[in-house]
Write an enzyme that holds these catalytic residues in place. Structure first.
Site, PDB file in Angstrom:
ATOM      1  N   HIS A 100       0.976  -1.193  -0.030  1.00  0.00           N
ATOM      2  CA  HIS A 100       0.125   0.027   0.047  1.00  0.00           C
ATOM      3  C   HIS A 100       0.899   1.320  -0.041  1.00  0.00           C
ATOM      4  O   HIS A 100       1.978   1.095   0.590  1.00  0.00           O
ATOM      5  CB  HIS A 100      -0.788   0.063   1.167  1.00  0.00           C
ATOM      6  CG  HIS A 100      -1.808  -0.855   1.548  1.00  0.00           C
ATOM      7  ND1 HIS A 100      -1.356  -1.940   2.230  1.00  0.00           N
ATOM      8  CD2 HIS A 100      -3.225  -1.028   1.378  1.00  0.00           C
ATOM      9  CE1 HIS A 100      -2.323  -3.065   2.366  1.00  0.00           C
ATOM     10  NE2 HIS A 100      -3.523  -2.309   1.867  1.00  0.00           N
ATOM     11  N   ASP A 103       2.150   1.871   3.349  1.00  0.00           N
ATOM     12  CA  ASP A 103       3.078   0.895   4.176  1.00  0.00           C
ATOM     13  C   ASP A 103       4.632   1.437   3.896  1.00  0.00           C
ATOM     14  O   ASP A 103       5.447   1.331   4.676  1.00  0.00           O
ATOM     15  CB  ASP A 103       3.035  -0.461   3.359  1.00  0.00           C
ATOM     16  CG  ASP A 103       1.642  -1.003   3.300  1.00  0.00           C
ATOM     17  OD1 ASP A 103       1.054  -0.712   3.988  1.00  0.00           O
ATOM     18  OD2 ASP A 103       1.723  -1.875   2.634  1.00  0.00           O
ATOM     19  N   GLU A 267      -8.858 -13.480  -1.886  1.00  0.00           N
ATOM     20  CA  GLU A 267      -8.355 -13.909  -0.557  1.00  0.00           C
ATOM     21  C   GLU A 267      -8.963 -15.051   0.358  1.00  0.00           C
ATOM     22  O   GLU A 267     -10.201 -14.967   0.319  1.00  0.00           O
ATOM     23  CB  GLU A 267      -8.451 -12.798   0.296  1.00  0.00           C
ATOM     24  CG  GLU A 267      -7.809 -12.973   1.777  1.00  0.00           C
ATOM     25  CD  GLU A 267      -7.212 -11.509   2.362  1.00  0.00           C
ATOM     26  OE1 GLU A 267      -7.079 -10.549   1.930  1.00  0.00           O
ATOM     27  OE2 GLU A 267      -7.585 -11.681   3.741  1.00  0.00           O
ATOM     28  N   ASP A 308      -6.168 -13.268   9.197  1.00  0.00           N
ATOM     29  CA  ASP A 308      -4.963 -13.203   8.360  1.00  0.00           C
ATOM     30  C   ASP A 308      -3.876 -14.126   8.658  1.00  0.00           C
ATOM     31  O   ASP A 308      -2.605 -13.654   8.895  1.00  0.00           O
ATOM     32  CB  ASP A 308      -4.340 -11.791   8.245  1.00  0.00           C
ATOM     33  CG  ASP A 308      -5.370 -10.970   7.320  1.00  0.00           C
ATOM     34  OD1 ASP A 308      -6.051 -11.455   6.522  1.00  0.00           O
ATOM     35  OD2 ASP A 308      -5.104  -9.624   7.487  1.00  0.00           O
TER      36      ASP A 308
HETATM   37  C1  XLS Z   1      -7.933  -6.549   4.351  1.00  0.00           C
HETATM   38  C2  XLS Z   1      -7.209  -6.944   2.731  1.00  0.00           C
HETATM   39  C3  XLS Z   1      -6.251  -5.883   2.616  1.00  0.00           C
HETATM   40  C4  XLS Z   1      -5.972  -5.984   1.015  1.00  0.00           C
HETATM   41  C5  XLS Z   1      -5.097  -4.920   0.626  1.00  0.00           C
HETATM   42  O1  XLS Z   1      -8.677  -7.324   4.670  1.00  0.00           O
HETATM   43  O2  XLS Z   1      -6.966  -7.940   2.711  1.00  0.00           O
HETATM   44  O3  XLS Z   1      -4.915  -6.438   3.222  1.00  0.00           O
HETATM   45  O4  XLS Z   1      -5.347  -7.379   0.363  1.00  0.00           O
HETATM   46  O5  XLS Z   1      -5.459  -3.536   0.787  1.00  0.00           O
HETATM   47 NI    NI Z   2      -6.080  -9.015   1.030  1.00  0.00          NI
HETATM   48 NI    NI Z   3      -8.082  -9.389   4.671  1.00  0.00          NI
END
Ligand code: XLS
Ligand code: NI
Ligand code: NI
Length: 438
Positions: A100, A103, A267, A308
């Site tokens: 990002h 970041d 994801e 995550d």
């Molecule tokens: C958050 C998202 C983020 C994206 C990028 O839940 O997964 O990390 O991958 O902004």
């Molecule tokens: Ni993500």
């Molecule tokens: Ni996520």
């Protein structure tokens, strides 16, 4: 530059007989599997935000891990962080990174200052990319952290916020182009709502479509040739996220005429939050010609939020890699570890162990998925299951030429259906086990 990760060696492939925890047991980057090197199949990426920035804080406690990289001055820390990032990728044989804007460089007091910070640090990152031979998988803009985005970015009720987000995304796309990014991700952080009592959903969705249109068109104008991705997520931070799941996003893209230029970044943890499996979301993307990239992580099935975690479940990675192979492999996408070691796993060694376990899980998943395809029994079963569409009335249906009158006549003549056969789910699950475990 000083070495930041002194306790992490250059991690090498040592095969399954090794007991060395700082070695790969399945990931052998240059080994070929069905005509392609493993590194080109898997296209692993490090997520800058988790690996270099996240310190382990949660709603109940502060950071447990120090990610300041030797300086309390934000710009010096950001530059040290860049050096640390490339040292880490080098040691772990990770070819790509994702980032990002916020970041890699600190946000300034004004947009102009933020842009300047970003330029300065990404000049360094560009040099480091050349020095270490690393590439950018995708870039993105953080349009969710700053308080200005409290009601959303593109879907904010405040037009000033929309304008600011558009300008921030413009710069993030420019920066992604500068770093040769293969993709650009839109994750609609706060694009959603909490209550209809204060929300004009129609306007918010139209605005979001418009933001994607003008920013993506701008990217093409300045020479971005990679893929645009939307990353679906059903909830968190808002209660109703507009990009709920792959299917919702495909409908949204079609409605706003964006389907030609956008794919999906799927994801795993977001899939399960939406009540789907990871493989389901990948399959939806694939059958809609929207398979793009993957955020490789996993959620905890007993928790309802985006934990995550590093993905270590080989069933999941196998079914994921089957989808990837069936989609013809990645083009611009890859496997980005949008994952963080647990708060209690706070040391630098844990950063290495967690990436090693994630990479080995997907490397093993790739090896098994390749075997499943070469074995052929699952594919053959599915082909046979739909064989009634290859001839006769079925072929006329599949070709879209059967009329309703013809189908009625056919059904009347048949009297009733007598030809159903077993779906054999358990038999197929056992075949998968036998391929996985022998
Ligand atoms: C958050 C998202 C983020 C994206 C990028 O839940 O997964 O990390 O991958 O902004
Ligand atoms: Ni993500
Ligand atoms: Ni996520």
């Amino acid at each position: 530059m000083k070495e930041f990760f002194e306790s992490i060696p250059h991690v090498k492939y040592e095969g399954t007989s090794t007991a060395n925890p700082m070695a790969f047991r399945y990931y052998n980057p240059d080994e070929e599997i069905c005509g392609k090197k493993m590194r080109d199949h898997l296209r692993f990426a490090m997520a800058y935000w988790h690996t270099l920035c996240a310190g382990g804080s949660d709603m109940f406690g502060v950071n447990t891990s120090d990610k300041s990289f030797g300086s309390s001055d934000p710009m010096t820390s950001a530059k040290n962080k860049a050096h640390a990032a490339f040292e880490f990728m080098d040691k772990l044989s990770i070819d790509y990174f994702c980032f990002h804007d916020r970041d890699v460089a600190p946000e300034g007091k004004t947009l102009e200052e933020s842009n300047r910070n970003l330029d300065e640090v990404t000049d360094l990152i560009k040099d480091l990319m050349a020095e270490y031979n690393k590439k950018c998988l995708w870039g993105t803009a953080n349009c969710f952290n700053n308080p200005r985005y409290m009601h959303g970015a593109g879907t904010s009720p405040n037009a000033d916020v929309f304008a600011f987000a558009a300008a921030q995304i413009k710069k993030a796309i420019e920066t992604t182009v500068k770093l040769g990014g293969n993709g650009y991700v839109y994750w609609g952080g706060r694009e959603g709502y909490e209550t209809l009592l204060n929300t004009n959903m129609a306007l918010e969705l139209d605005n979001m479509g418009y933001l994607l249109k003008i920013t993506s068109e701008y990217g093409r104008k300045i020479g971005f040739t990679g893929d645009y991705y939307i990353e679906p997520k059903p909830k968190e931070p808002t209660k109703h996220q507009y990009d709920f799941d792959a299917s919702t996003v495909c409908g949204f893209l079609a409605k706003y005429g964006l389907d030609k230029d956008f794919k999906l970044n799927i994801e795993a943890n977001h899939a399960t939050l939406a009540g789907h499996t990871f493989a389901h979301e990948l399959n939806v993307a694939r059958v809609n010609n929207a398979f793009g990239s993957i955020d490789a992580n996993v959620g905890d099935m007993l928790l309802g939020w985006d934990t995550d975690q590093f993905p270590t479940n080989v069933y999941d990675s196998t079914l994921c890699m089957l989808e990837v192979l069936r989609a013809g492999g990645f083009t611009n996408g890859g496997l980005n570890f949008d994952a963080k070691a647990r708060r209690g796993s706070f040391t630098y060694e844990d950063l290495a162990y967690s990436h090693i376990s994630g990479m080995d899980s997907f490397a093993l998943g790739l090896r098994i998925a390749d075997k499943v395809i070469r074995d052929g029994r699952l594919d053959e079963f599915v082909a046979n299951r739909y064989a009634s569409y290859n001839s006769g009335i079925g072929k006329r249906i599949a070709d879209g030429v059967a009329t309703i009158e013809e189908l009625e006549e056919y059904a009347l003549k048949m009297g009733d259906v007598t030809t159903n056969t077993s779906g054999r789910q358990e038999y197929l699950e056992n075949i998968l086990n036998s391929i996985m475990f022998g």
